[in-house]
Design an enzyme around this catalytic site. Sequence first.
Site, short mmCIF file in Angstrom:
data_model
loop_
_atom_site.label_atom_id
_atom_site.label_comp_id
_atom_site.label_asym_id
_atom_site.label_seq_id
_atom_site.Cartn_x
_atom_site.Cartn_y
_atom_site.Cartn_z
N ASN A 9 16.59 55.07 18.95
CA ASN A 9 16.17 55.53 20.28
C ASN A 9 17.03 54.95 21.37
OD1 ASN A 9 14.01 57.03 19.38
ND2 ASN A 9 12.47 55.48 19.87
N GLY A 37 14.09 51.80 19.11
CA GLY A 37 13.64 52.48 17.89
C GLY A 37 13.42 51.41 16.84
N LYS A 38 12.26 51.45 16.19
CA LYS A 38 11.97 50.42 15.19
C LYS A 38 13.02 50.38 14.11
CE LYS A 38 7.12 50.20 16.07
NZ LYS A 38 7.22 48.81 16.54
N THR A 204 1.33 40.40 10.55
CA THR A 204 1.85 39.52 11.60
C THR A 204 0.80 39.37 12.70
OG1 THR A 204 2.94 41.29 12.84
CG2 THR A 204 4.24 40.23 11.11
N GLY A 206 1.36 37.70 15.96
CA GLY A 206 1.93 37.19 17.22
C GLY A 206 2.10 35.69 17.19
N ASP A 231 9.53 37.55 26.24
CA ASP A 231 9.40 38.99 26.02
C ASP A 231 9.21 39.20 24.51
OD1 ASP A 231 9.65 41.72 25.80
OD2 ASP A 231 11.70 41.83 26.59
N ASP A 237 9.81 43.86 14.62
CA ASP A 237 11.01 44.46 13.99
C ASP A 237 11.96 43.36 13.52
OD1 ASP A 237 9.85 46.80 14.84
OD2 ASP A 237 11.18 47.08 16.55
N MET A 267 13.61 35.11 18.93
CA MET A 267 13.73 36.40 19.62
C MET A 267 12.81 36.50 20.84
SD MET A 267 12.60 39.85 19.70
CE MET A 267 13.53 41.32 20.06
N GLY A 272 14.69 41.56 26.16
CA GLY A 272 15.39 42.68 25.54
C GLY A 272 14.92 42.93 24.13
P1 ATP Z 1 6.23 44.28 18.43
O1 ATP Z 1 5.40 45.53 18.30
O2 ATP Z 1 6.34 43.76 19.84
O3 ATP Z 1 7.55 44.36 17.74
P2 ATP Z 1 4.33 43.21 16.59
O4 ATP Z 1 3.01 43.40 17.25
O5 ATP Z 1 4.73 44.15 15.52
O6 ATP Z 1 5.47 43.11 17.69
P3 ATP Z 1 3.68 40.41 16.34
O7 ATP Z 1 2.60 40.20 15.37
O8 ATP Z 1 3.35 40.34 17.79
O9 ATP Z 1 4.43 41.76 15.97
O10 ATP Z 1 4.85 39.34 16.10
C1 ATP Z 1 5.66 39.36 14.94
C2 ATP Z 1 6.10 37.95 14.62
O11 ATP Z 1 6.86 37.44 15.73
C3 ATP Z 1 4.97 36.96 14.42
O12 ATP Z 1 4.49 37.01 13.08
C4 ATP Z 1 5.66 35.65 14.76
O13 ATP Z 1 6.45 35.22 13.67
C5 ATP Z 1 6.62 36.06 15.89
N1 ATP Z 1 6.00 35.85 17.22
C6 ATP Z 1 5.43 36.79 18.01
N2 ATP Z 1 4.95 36.24 19.16
C7 ATP Z 1 5.24 34.92 19.08
C8 ATP Z 1 5.02 33.79 19.94
N3 ATP Z 1 4.40 33.92 21.12
N4 ATP Z 1 5.47 32.59 19.54
C9 ATP Z 1 6.10 32.42 18.35
N5 ATP Z 1 6.34 33.44 17.49
C10 ATP Z 1 5.93 34.67 17.85
#
Ligand code: ATP
Length: 288
Positions: A9, A37-38, A204, A206, A231, A237, A267, A272
């Site tokens: 994307n 794009g994922k 996952t 967060g 961010d 991904d 990340m 970004g």
């Molecule tokens: P997105 O849709 O934004 O790509 P997601 O909802 O698919 O994200 P999350 O579960 O939010 O995925 O995050 C994926 C991984 O990123 C988590 O398992 C963790 O390893 C890392 N992560 C995300 N947020 C944080 C944070 N605030 N601090 C440290 N690690 C984080």
Amino acid sequence: MIYNLGSINLDYFYSVPRLPVAGETLATKEFSMGLGGKGANMSVAVARAGGEVHHIGSVGEDGIWAIDYLKRAGVDVSNIHSLQATTGHAVIFRDDDGENLIVIHQGANSMQDKDRIAAALLNARPGDILLLQNETNLQAFAAELGHGSGMKVAYAAAPFDVNALKEVLPYIQILVLNELEMAQLREQTGNRPEALGVDVVIVTKGSDGCVLYSKELGEKHVPAFPVNPLDTTGAGDTFTGYFLAHLDLGSSIEEAVLGANAAAAVMVTKKGTADAIPFALDVEKFLG
Ligand code: ATP
């Protein structure tokens, strides 16, 4: 080797003081564009982790820049086709509180073709990984084909759609989804992760890291690395791309989860999406 049938994307980011309501016209504070794009994000993550990845996908005539970007990132682009269509794009509004509103036009992402997928997988070997997400058509076709030739099929169930997941479920060995997607899955099917019949499920969570469900290892919570997030777009991904790259390079599941957690933590400290995905060296430095 990883083969990734995935979306490509163009992301248009608009910073707005607050999200607009129906019928409202609102001026933006800032604008930027980037690769998204994922699928594309995951390919970049695999390449930056040091893995080998063939991206399978399509763009419109306006998407040649995206192919160049992926190529520069070290992704094999010989199975990305330029079609007479519009490149997929996402319009993203982000407000001062970090809330966002996203509209996606699938464009060329929904124009995958069976013959092109079969040709792309012709040289895949048993044990190679086929990665899929829910942003292209023909996921189930590819999953069945990959599974039939002995590939390990991995599915990132985003954006979540229970029917899309059910179609690929018989063919996948690895499933990655976030907490919200897992909740939707449980609500709609009553299934717990360990009851899905998939070898490895990763949920996952967060800043709470992730939970690994594996036939071999049972259930295991892996905490996130403590960082100050700037961010979090694309964290999932980055996690998936790094996890699969490490697996493909010979790591154990637990080592691969650790690497993925660390890469995703690095990340989220940068702004970004594709541009913010760290290189293996940055992740090694972070881990000390
Ligand atoms: P997105 O849709 O934004 O790509 P997601 O909802 O698919 O994200 P999350 O579960 O939010 O995925 O995050 C994926 C991984 O990123 C988590 O398992 C963790 O390893 C890392 N992560 C995300 N947020 C944080 C944070 N605030 N601090 C440290 N690690 C984080």
